[in-house]
Design a protein around this motif. Structure first.
Motif, short mmCIF file in Angstrom:
data_model
loop_
_atom_site.label_atom_id
_atom_site.label_comp_id
_atom_site.label_asym_id
_atom_site.label_seq_id
_atom_site.Cartn_x
_atom_site.Cartn_y
_atom_site.Cartn_z
N ASP A 244 0.82 -1.21 0.00
CA ASP A 244 0.00 0.00 0.00
C ASP A 244 0.85 1.26 0.00
OD1 ASP A 244 1.06 0.05 2.53
OD2 ASP A 244 -0.85 -0.14 3.58
N GLY A 245 2.21 1.09 -0.02
CA GLY A 245 3.09 2.24 -0.10
C GLY A 245 3.58 2.77 1.22
N THR A 246 3.07 2.25 2.33
CA THR A 246 3.53 2.71 3.64
C THR A 246 4.90 2.12 3.95
OG1 THR A 246 2.38 0.88 4.72
CG2 THR A 246 1.20 2.97 4.53
N THR A 247 5.70 2.88 4.73
CA THR A 247 7.06 2.46 5.07
C THR A 247 7.07 1.74 6.41
OG1 THR A 247 7.99 4.35 3.89
CG2 THR A 247 9.41 3.27 5.50
N VAL A 248 7.79 0.67 6.47
CA VAL A 248 7.93 -0.11 7.71
C VAL A 248 9.33 0.14 8.27
CG1 VAL A 248 7.94 -2.39 8.75
CG2 VAL A 248 6.33 -1.86 6.91
N GLU A 249 9.39 0.64 9.49
CA GLU A 249 10.67 0.89 10.15
C GLU A 249 11.18 -0.40 10.79
OE1 GLU A 249 12.38 3.67 10.32
OE2 GLU A 249 10.95 5.07 9.40
N PRO A 250 12.48 -0.68 10.69
CA PRO A 250 13.03 -1.86 11.38
C PRO A 250 12.93 -1.70 12.89
CG PRO A 250 14.80 -0.50 10.49
CD PRO A 250 13.51 0.06 9.96
N GLN A 251 12.67 -2.78 13.59
CA GLN A 251 12.52 -2.75 15.04
C GLN A 251 13.83 -3.12 15.73
OE1 GLN A 251 9.43 -1.76 16.52
NE2 GLN A 251 9.27 -1.15 14.36
N MET A 252 13.96 -2.66 16.96
CA MET A 252 15.18 -2.92 17.73
C MET A 252 15.46 -4.42 17.81
SD MET A 252 16.46 -4.07 20.80
CE MET A 252 14.91 -4.18 21.70
N GLU A 253 14.41 -5.22 18.05
CA GLU A 253 14.59 -6.67 18.16
C GLU A 253 15.13 -7.28 16.87
OE1 GLU A 253 11.25 -5.40 20.92
OE2 GLU A 253 11.91 -4.97 18.88
N ASP A 254 14.69 -6.72 15.73
CA ASP A 254 15.15 -7.24 14.44
C ASP A 254 16.66 -7.05 14.28
OD1 ASP A 254 12.51 -7.85 13.79
OD2 ASP A 254 12.18 -5.85 12.93
N GLY A 255 17.13 -5.83 14.63
CA GLY A 255 18.56 -5.55 14.50
C GLY A 255 19.39 -6.38 15.45
N TYR A 256 18.89 -6.54 16.68
CA TYR A 256 19.62 -7.36 17.66
C TYR A 256 19.75 -8.80 17.18
CZ TYR A 256 20.36 -10.44 21.60
OH TYR A 256 20.83 -11.45 22.41
N LEU A 257 18.64 -9.38 16.75
CA LEU A 257 18.68 -10.78 16.32
C LEU A 257 19.54 -10.96 15.08
CD1 LEU A 257 14.96 -11.81 16.93
CD2 LEU A 257 16.98 -12.56 18.21
N MET A 258 19.55 -9.96 14.22
CA MET A 258 20.41 -10.03 13.03
C MET A 258 21.87 -10.10 13.46
SD MET A 258 20.83 -9.94 9.68
CE MET A 258 19.34 -9.24 8.94
#
Length: 398
Positions: A244-258
């Motif tokens: 739909d064109g909306t932007t999804v910001e990465p979450q803190m948990e995503d960066g940590y797990l990466m």
């Protein structure tokens, strides 16, 4: 600061005062390492204005400090020259004979998870009993039996059985792998080091050091999240758009797990090497997420003890982070405080995951109590694999 010289008139020698030497002498006399190191440090500061001191004067000053601090029972042994002390030897299998050491005996008692002052009392009681028997040598099986009996009387059956389980474990070739997770500021390195010292674990590893090595080998453009702090790694992740064109910001948990997932490659390598070499290991770091700890704990070739440290009061964590800048000059307290919300959120995530994966959560701000709680976790883990049956353990040849 001028170097204090210790003068031994009888031997006509002059040597510099060394805090480490005094610390070891106090340990040999039965003083716990932390108290011995603190006393030696205080004495060094107290005598900093003097140029020299005789061995007799030094012995008197140390004896006075021991008495003032409630360690009167250590004075006699410390004041007696090593050459005049009664020597007792312990014989192990394969004709391996070593001098009896109260510190070594206390180390074998640590897994009972009893208070340290009680453990030193038990060790002193065992030593006094052995000396009263005018023994020159004792086999290790008999020493275990006598120690068990003294611990049983002083601390009860639960602690005594824990001690026997530790004896069962040390009779195997399995290494002990201690895993200590937690966010920055929770005391992972301190608690891990203290526990390792008390258990005689020589090999330690920080996941931060593993990440640093990986950062040197892998450029930022390939794995950008690896080059950020664990609580800021999400800032290196790309944003993405929904249909739909909306932007999804990465979450803190995503960066940590990466980031933790990348570091886990090195963590597994260190773990597997320790298991292969049958060498005990204490590993600490924020990258030891609960799922990884649970995965490693499945190993049948090692006794793996997971744990997660936490400071559950936000203000207490803030104070701890603020203090790191004063204690360790290379770490910027301001940076941690700026990202307190991220650190707090990461801790909340890790504690939730620890609860899901049954990883013991250690919460306290007193280092001794935290170490004791980890000792309990070790004792609980030992109970899963070992019975600690007095008849079986005490009758088994060592």
């Amino acid at each position: 600061m001028a170097k204090l010289i210790v003068v031994d008139v009888a031997d006509d020698t002059r040597v510099p005062f060394l805090r480490g030497v005094l610390t070891r002498s106090l340990q040999d006399a039965g003083l716990p390492f932390e108290e011995a190191y603190e006393l030696a440090s205080d004495l060094r500061d107290e005598l900093s204005e003097q140029d020299e001191i005789s061995t007799e004067e030094l012995r008197d000053v140390v004896s006075g400090l021991l008495t003032d601090r409630g360690f009167g029972e250590v004075v006699d042994l410390f004041s007696t020259p090593r050459s005049e002390r009664a020597t007792l030897y312990v014989r192990y299998e394969l004709h391996n004979v070593v001098p009896f050491s109260k510190s070594t005996l206390v180390r074998s008692l640590e897994a009972s998870a009893a208070p340290r002052d009680l453990l030193y009392g038990v060790a002193a009681s065992v030593e006094n009993y052995l000396l009263s028997q005018s023994l020159i040598e004792i086999d290790s099986r008999s020493l275990v039996r006598i120690t068990y009996e003294h611990l049983l009387e002083a601390a009860g059956e639960r602690s005594a059985r824990r001690y026997l389980r530790w004896q069962e474990f040390t009779d195997t070739s399995r290494p002990l792998i201690l895993l200590v997770g937690g966010v920055t500021g929770t005391g992972k390195s301190t608690i891990s080091s203290l526990t390792a010292h008390r258990l005689g674990i020589i090999r330690t590893q920080s996941t931060d050091m593993l990440r640093e090595v990986m950062r040197r080998m892998v450029p930022r453009r390939l794995i950008p999240s690896l080059h950020e702090s664990s609580f800021m790694a999400y800032q290196a992740l790309p944003k993405w758009r929904r249909e739909d064109g909306t932007t999804v910001e990465p979450q803190m948990e995503d960066g940590y797990l990466m980031q933790a997932g990348e570091v886990a490659v090195s963590v597994r390598g260190v773990f597997e090497r320790a298991v292969q070499e049958q060498v005990s290991l204490a590993m600490e770091g924020v990258h030891l997420y609960p799922a990884l700890q649970t995965e490693l704990a499945r190993s049948q070739d090692a006794l793996v003890v997971p744990s997660m440290l936490a400071i559950t009061k936000r203000k207490a964590l803030r104070r701890q982070l603020a203090g790191r800048g004063n204690a360790v000059k290379t770490r910027r307290a301001e940076r941690y405080l700026e990202h307190l919300d991220d650190i707090w959120r990461l801790q909340t995530f890790l504690l939730s995951e620890a609860d899901v994966h049954d990883v013991p959560i250690i919460t306290d701000q007193d280092p001794d109590e935290m170490v004791r709680r980890i000792m309990r976790a070790i004792a609980d883990r030992l109970e899963e694999d070992y019975e600690g049956d007095p008849e079986k353990v005490l009758d088994k040849k060592r």
